[in-house]
Design an enzyme around this catalytic site. Structure first.
Site, PDB file in Angstrom:
ATOM      1  CE  LYS A   1      -1.966   2.968   2.122  1.00 43.18           C
ATOM      2  NZ  LYS A   1      -1.691   4.392   1.769  1.00 43.18           N
TER       3      LYS A   1
ATOM      4  N   GLY B   1       6.689   4.986   8.346  1.00 43.34           N
ATOM      5  CA  GLY B   1       5.898   6.213   8.321  1.00 43.34           C
ATOM      6  C   GLY B   1       6.030   6.928   9.642  1.00 43.34           C
ATOM      7  CB  SER B   2       4.106   9.680  11.077  1.00 43.85           C
ATOM      8  OG  SER B   2       2.806   9.122  11.051  1.00 43.85           O
ATOM      9  CB  THR B   3       5.975   8.332  15.917  1.00 47.44           C
ATOM     10  OG1 THR B   3       7.361   8.282  15.549  1.00 47.44           O
ATOM     11  CG2 THR B   3       5.791   7.704  17.288  1.00 47.44           C
TER      12      THR B   3
ATOM     13  N   GLY C   1       2.250   4.750  13.215  1.00 51.63           N
ATOM     14  CA  GLY C   1       2.843   3.502  13.715  1.00 51.63           C
ATOM     15  C   GLY C   1       2.123   2.988  14.952  1.00 51.63           C
TER      16      GLY C   1
ATOM     17  CD  GLU D   1      12.562   0.171  10.316  1.00 53.61           C
ATOM     18  OE1 GLU D   1      13.245   1.129  10.725  1.00 53.61           O
ATOM     19  OE2 GLU D   1      12.804  -1.000  10.593  1.00 53.61           O
TER      20      GLU D   1
ATOM     21  CB  CYS E   1      13.321   8.344   8.355  1.00 51.71           C
ATOM     22  SG  CYS E   1      14.428   7.208   7.519  1.00 51.71           S
TER      23      CYS E   1
ATOM     24  CD  GLU F   1      10.011  12.760  11.414  1.00 50.17           C
ATOM     25  OE1 GLU F   1       8.857  12.350  11.602  1.00 50.17           O
ATOM     26  OE2 GLU F   1      10.883  12.084  10.843  1.00 50.17           O
TER      27      GLU F   1
HETATM   28  P1  NAD Z   1       2.326   8.586   7.432  1.00 53.79           P
HETATM   29  O1  NAD Z   1       2.418   7.860   8.716  1.00 53.79           O
HETATM   30  O2  NAD Z   1       1.375   9.708   7.330  1.00 53.79           O
HETATM   31  O3  NAD Z   1       1.928   7.593   6.244  1.00 53.79           O
HETATM   32  C1  NAD Z   1       2.696   6.450   5.930  1.00 53.79           C
HETATM   33  C2  NAD Z   1       1.809   5.420   5.273  1.00 53.79           C
HETATM   34  O4  NAD Z   1       0.845   4.962   6.225  1.00 53.79           O
HETATM   35  C3  NAD Z   1       1.007   5.936   4.078  1.00 53.79           C
HETATM   36  O5  NAD Z   1       0.953   4.924   3.097  1.00 53.79           O
HETATM   37  C4  NAD Z   1      -0.370   6.178   4.681  1.00 53.79           C
HETATM   38  O6  NAD Z   1      -1.408   6.100   3.743  1.00 53.79           O
HETATM   39  C5  NAD Z   1      -0.462   5.040   5.673  1.00 53.79           C
HETATM   40  N1  NAD Z   1      -1.410   5.241   6.769  1.00 53.79           N
HETATM   41  C6  NAD Z   1      -1.801   6.418   7.338  1.00 53.79           C
HETATM   42  N2  NAD Z   1      -2.706   6.176   8.321  1.00 53.79           N
HETATM   43  C7  NAD Z   1      -2.872   4.832   8.384  1.00 53.79           C
HETATM   44  C8  NAD Z   1      -3.663   3.974   9.201  1.00 53.79           C
HETATM   45  N3  NAD Z   1      -4.460   4.441  10.150  1.00 53.79           N
HETATM   46  N4  NAD Z   1      -3.594   2.639   9.004  1.00 53.79           N
HETATM   47  C9  NAD Z   1      -2.772   2.133   8.054  1.00 53.79           C
HETATM   48  N5  NAD Z   1      -2.010   2.899   7.228  1.00 53.79           N
HETATM   49  C10 NAD Z   1      -2.053   4.234   7.404  1.00 53.79           C
HETATM   50  O7  NAD Z   1       3.806   9.047   7.074  1.00 53.79           O
HETATM   51  P2  NAD Z   1       4.285   9.902   5.818  1.00 53.79           P
HETATM   52  O8  NAD Z   1       3.895  11.316   6.053  1.00 53.79           O
HETATM   53  O9  NAD Z   1       3.868   9.242   4.558  1.00 53.79           O
HETATM   54  O10 NAD Z   1       5.874   9.731   5.921  1.00 53.79           O
HETATM   55  C11 NAD Z   1       6.664  10.529   6.710  1.00 53.79           C
HETATM   56  C12 NAD Z   1       7.056   9.815   7.978  1.00 53.79           C
HETATM   57  O11 NAD Z   1       7.721   8.587   7.665  1.00 53.79           O
HETATM   58  C13 NAD Z   1       8.047  10.591   8.805  1.00 53.79           C
HETATM   59  O12 NAD Z   1       7.673  10.546  10.156  1.00 53.79           O
HETATM   60  C14 NAD Z   1       9.360   9.842   8.598  1.00 53.79           C
HETATM   61  O13 NAD Z   1      10.295   9.981   9.625  1.00 53.79           O
HETATM   62  C15 NAD Z   1       8.886   8.442   8.469  1.00 53.79           C
HETATM   63  N6  NAD Z   1       9.894   7.612   7.809  1.00 53.79           N
HETATM   64  C16 NAD Z   1      10.584   6.691   8.557  1.00 53.79           C
HETATM   65  C17 NAD Z   1      11.587   5.914   7.960  1.00 53.79           C
HETATM   66  C18 NAD Z   1      12.377   4.893   8.750  1.00 53.79           C
HETATM   67  O14 NAD Z   1      13.040   4.065   8.140  1.00 53.79           O
HETATM   68  N7  NAD Z   1      12.311   4.906  10.064  1.00 53.79           N
HETATM   69  C19 NAD Z   1      11.855   6.071   6.598  1.00 53.79           C
HETATM   70  C20 NAD Z   1      11.137   7.018   5.882  1.00 53.79           C
HETATM   71  C21 NAD Z   1      10.143   7.777   6.499  1.00 53.79           C
END
Ligand code: NAD
Length: 501
Positions: free
Chosen positions: A198, A251-253, A256, A273, A308, A405
């Site tokens: 996804k 994605g974001s904390t 997560g 992550e 990240c 962040e």
């Molecule tokens: P996000 O958490 O908004 O979205 C990430 C993904 O999760 C998207 O595909 C989104 O559609 C999906 N998502 C959102 N809500 C969801 C839910 N309730 N259930 C299931 N899926 C859901 O993050 P973003 O804005 O796309 O990315 C930026 C974040 O990612 C930053 O916090 C960054 O630090 C982090 N990041 C971490 C790493 C790592 O390796 N630790 C790498 C890259 C980015």
């Protein structure tokens, strides 16, 4: 589309579709509803296509396809590890051959510089698939001498074997849409799993292109499916699906935590992550001042700060503070800001209007909280979602721009007295993804390595990912590690066996 170079024929044909469907069981499939999401070019603000907003039914169809492909009698499960590896090598080659198409698409949907799309996304994904192609034939268990004798003095032979865990849900962000997808898909396939990917709603098109290439590489239908959509509907349906056996999320904390809770409802394995607020610590005895400042600037401004592991807090020892900071500001100010297709640009637009607004709000907050804005701080362009490389200086450690962040090209610099002070400040964070240390004293570097609360520590270099180096965080930056050997074992489950005779 921009002042772009000509798009490749394959990309022109792909974009001409305009309305993109899900990729399920080896082919495009319409969504069960008419709902769509527009994909926007962040440099021109034009719509470059629309994807389906996946419903729970669409997610069901994709998971059912992945489950069928995981059946013990399916072509995928009956395939030898060697043949599985051959497909992954072919897949890596195909990604490499289509570097320009993938890179152009990533730049269109994400805004990032074409040179970064080529090297980090297309190039990074090809390297990751090639790396994990080699792992298909190296997955191993152990033989074990048990601690107790068998009843009746019988002989025994105890061992562990690693088995593919099952259907994997891979949920990825927009900042490195292709390479982060590859960090999940490649090891999951190497382990023999099947996947439903996804992508982010901001950057869904490159994932569809990846799925097309997977079929061309010879991956059986259903082994890699892509469902497009948002988080609240599509992502939530996927991560709460009872037939998913492993969720791998980047994605974001905030997201997560939601996914972690959903995973526990079904006792589904999960690796997270998450975000970072990574410190860079510069000692007076840094090897070279200019190189250090360049490294710090690259560590925060690369990919517009949407990384990240970005080093977004820099702690500089007091004696060097002013001069290193001057060099960092200079490095930021000399960066050329332009659209992603400008081969001479150093910084492109941020991913979206709403993200630009978030970054701008943090900058305003920093000023309000008394941090001193030394450089940048605004969008210098009339059109597009740009932000200048921005540098703050602060003495008060307890403020929003140091704690949260920002995920943009915004750096906060704080002076420190000695190693203990640096460690205290660097570790004073709810996050713990990465850290960098800049010194020529190896014993000081070793102390820092041992005591920094971070999943990745680089010395005298900004953090760069590598397929053979595990990546993941301490504290709120996540659970688990991806990449490396750990990366492939994430997608296996352990069976313990004892044969008594
Ligand atoms: P996000 O958490 O908004 O979205 C990430 C993904 O999760 C998207 O595909 C989104 O559609 C999906 N998502 C959102 N809500 C969801 C839910 N309730 N259930 C299931 N899926 C859901 O993050 P973003 O804005 O796309 O990315 C930026 C974040 O990612 C930053 O916090 C960054 O630090 C982090 N990041 C971490 C790493 C790592 O390796 N630790 C790498 C890259 C980015």
């Amino acid at each position: 589309m921009n002042d772009t170079a000509a798009l490749t024929t394959r990309l022109s044909e792909f974009l001409a579709l305009q309305n993109h469907k899900h990729f399920i069981h080896g082919a495009y499939q319409s969504g069960s509803t008419d709902q769509q999401i527009a994909v926007i070019n962040s440099a021109t603000e034009d719509v470059i296509g629309r994807v389906s907003l996946g419903s729970a039914d669409d997610v069901d169809a994709a998971v059912a396809s992945a489950l069928k492909a995981f059946h013990h009698a399916s072509p995928w499960r009956r395939m030898s590890p060697d043949d599985r590896g051959k497909i992954l090598y072919r897949y890596a080659d195909l990604i490499e051959e289509h570097t320009e198409t993938i890179a152009q698409l990533v730049t269109l949907e994400n805004g990032k510089l074409i040179k970064d799309s080529r090297s980090s996304d297309a190039g990074g994904a090809a390297k990751t698939f090639r790396y994990y192609a080699g792992w298909t034939t190296k997955i191993e268990g152990e033989t074990l001498d048990l601690s107790q004798p068998q009843k009746g003095g019988k002989q025994n032979f105890a061992l562990t074997r690693r088995e593919p865990i099952g259907v994997v849900a891979a949920v990825v962000p927009w900042n490195f849409p292709v390479s982060i997808a590859s960090w999940k898909v490649a090891p999951a396939l190497a382990a023999g799993c099947t996947v439903v990917l996804k992508p982010s709603e901001e950057t869904p098109l490159s994932a569809l292109l990846l799925a097309e290439l997977a079929i061309e590489a010879g991956l059986p239908p259903g082994v890699l499916n892509v469902v497009t959509g948002d988080g609240a509907t599509t992502g939530a349906a996927l991560t709460s699906h009872p037939d998913v056996k492993k969720i791998t999320f980047t994605g974001s904390t905030h997201t997560g935590k939601l996914i972690g809770k959903a995973a526990m409802e079904n006792i589904t394995g999960v690796s997270l992550e998450l975000g970072g607020k990574s410190p860079a610590v510069v000692f007076d005895d840094m090897i070279d001042q200019a190189e250090t400042a360049k490294g710090i600037a690259a560590g925060i401004f690369r990919n517009q700060g949407q990384v990240c592991v970005a080093g977004s807090r820099v702690y500089i020892q007091k004696k060097s503070f002013d001069r290193v900071l001057t060099d960092i500001c200079h490095a930021g100010e000399s960066m050329k800001i332009s659209h992603g297709f400008d081969e001479t640009a150093d910084l492109g637009p941020l991913v979206s209007k709403s993200h630009l607004q978030t970054v701008q709000a943090y900058i305003d907050q920093g000023k309000k909280d008394g941090a001193q804005l030394l450089s940048g701080g605004r969008n210098p362009m009339e059109k597009g979602y740009y932000m200048q490389p921005t540098v703050f200086s602060a003495t008060d450690h307890q403020q929003t721009i140091i704690e949260e962040e920002i995920f943009g090209p915004v750096l906060v610099a704080v002076p420190f007295d000695d190693l203990e002070d640096a460690l205290e400040k660097a570790n004073d964070s709810s996050m713990g993804l990465a850290a960098t240390v800049w010194t020529q004293d190896i014993s000081k570097a070793m102390t820092m390595i041992n005591r920094l609360q971070a999943g990745v520590v680089y010395v005298n270099s900004p953090v760069r990912s590598d397929p053979n180096l595990p990546l993941g965080g301490y504290k709120h930056s996540g659970i688990g590690r991806e990449l490396g050997k750990t990366g492939v074992y994430n997608y296996t489950t352990l069976k313990s066996v004892n044969i008594v005779f």
